[in-house]
Design an enzyme around this catalytic site. Structure first.
Site, PDB file in Angstrom:
ATOM      1  N   GLY A  12       1.015  -1.333   0.001  1.00  0.00           N
ATOM      2  CA  GLY A  12      -0.105   0.008   0.061  1.00  0.00           C
ATOM      3  C   GLY A  12       0.855   1.105   0.090  1.00  0.00           C
ATOM      4  N   LEU A  87      -9.577  -9.786 -10.296  1.00  0.00           N
ATOM      5  CA  LEU A  87     -10.077  -9.213 -11.473  1.00  0.00           C
ATOM      6  C   LEU A  87     -11.457  -8.589 -10.995  1.00  0.00           C
ATOM      7  CD1 LEU A  87     -10.417  -9.314 -14.642  1.00  0.00           C
ATOM      8  CD2 LEU A  87     -11.447 -11.449 -14.149  1.00  0.00           C
ATOM      9  N   ASN A 102      -6.573   1.717 -12.919  1.00  0.00           N
ATOM     10  CA  ASN A 102      -5.565   0.982 -12.470  1.00  0.00           C
ATOM     11  C   ASN A 102      -4.145   1.265 -12.483  1.00  0.00           C
ATOM     12  OD1 ASN A 102      -4.559  -1.692 -11.310  1.00  0.00           O
ATOM     13  ND2 ASN A 102      -4.241  -2.253 -13.289  1.00  0.00           N
ATOM     14  N   HIS A 104      -0.355  -0.120 -13.778  1.00  0.00           N
ATOM     15  CA  HIS A 104       0.184  -1.494 -14.088  1.00  0.00           C
ATOM     16  C   HIS A 104       1.900  -0.988 -13.975  1.00  0.00           C
ATOM     17  CE1 HIS A 104       0.656  -5.595 -15.256  1.00  0.00           C
ATOM     18  NE2 HIS A 104       1.787  -4.982 -16.157  1.00  0.00           N
ATOM     19  N   ASP A 145      -6.033  -5.565 -17.706  1.00  0.00           N
ATOM     20  CA  ASP A 145      -4.903  -4.697 -18.355  1.00  0.00           C
ATOM     21  C   ASP A 145      -5.448  -4.365 -19.601  1.00  0.00           C
ATOM     22  OD1 ASP A 145      -3.571  -5.033 -15.988  1.00  0.00           O
ATOM     23  OD2 ASP A 145      -2.298  -6.725 -16.822  1.00  0.00           O
TER      24      ASP A 145
END
Ligand code: GAR
Length: 190
Positions: A12, A87, A102, A104, A145
């Site tokens: 985190g 997911l 999100n 990545h 993704d």
């Protein structure tokens, strides 16, 4: 005031960085942290930051209804996945269309997809002999993704770099860019 919920599965450090970025804002705040692992260090960070935290099981997350009710009851406007490894179910995407982002830790479409997270991504970058890596900030679609990319930033990967070296560079990019990119996305929703 816009209310952001951050979903995280592990340490985190991004969640903390984002919370601190918005701590002085009168536009948006991190008002909830959701973890799918009761031992995730992000829960300790939430406690120190004085931000409410929810722990949910994978089954509760996948069923989504209770979680959506919890989010709506707290007037959550926007969801940030920061090191979150499950997911996202269709129901949650439908409840927050275009409102789930999100990060990545690589340059999608390279090194993405199921099972590609954290250190595994950096190991794949080094194994592939890539000369650069970076971050991808994208909206969440039903597929891992694959949502619309909003932002990318790159860093060089040297032939001598280990996966840990790449991780350090990528984390630096995440801390620098993720909070203000979230703010930019929020403004597009005004
Ligand atoms: C971050 O590097 C994030 O990009 C990555 O997990 C790390 C979490 O670090 N996410 C993924 O790999 C998702 N596929 P943090 O818990 O210290 O923020």
């Amino acid at each position: 005031m816009k209310n952001i919920a951050i979903f995280a599965s592990g340490s985190g450090s991004n969640a903390e960085n984002i919370a601190n970025y918005f701590a002085g804002s009168d536009y948006a705040q991190v008002s909830l942290i959701v973890a799918n692992n009761p031992n995730a260090y992000v829960l300790e960070r939430a406690r120190k930051l004085n931000i409410e935290a929810l722990t949910i099981t994978k089954a509760e997350f996948m069923a989504a209804d209770t979680l959506i009710a919890e989010l709506k009851s707290r007037n959550i406007d926007f969801i940030v996945l920061a090191g979150f490894l499950l997911l996202v179910p269709e129901k949650l995407i439908e409840a927050y269309p275009g409102r789930i982002v999100n990060i990545h830790p690589a340059l999608l479409p390279k090194h993405g997809g199921k099972g590609m997270y954290g250190d595994r991504v950096h190991q794949a970058v080094v194994a592939a002999g890539d000369t650069e890596s970076g971050i991808t900030i994208h909206l969440i679609d039903a597929d891992y993704d694959k949502g619309t990319t909003f932002f990318q930033a790159t860093c060089p990967v040297l032939p001598t770099d280990t996966p840990d070296d790449v991780a350090t560079k990528v984390h630096a990019l995440e801390y620098k860019h993720f909070p203000h990119v979230i703010e930019e996305i929020l403004h597009t929703l005004d």
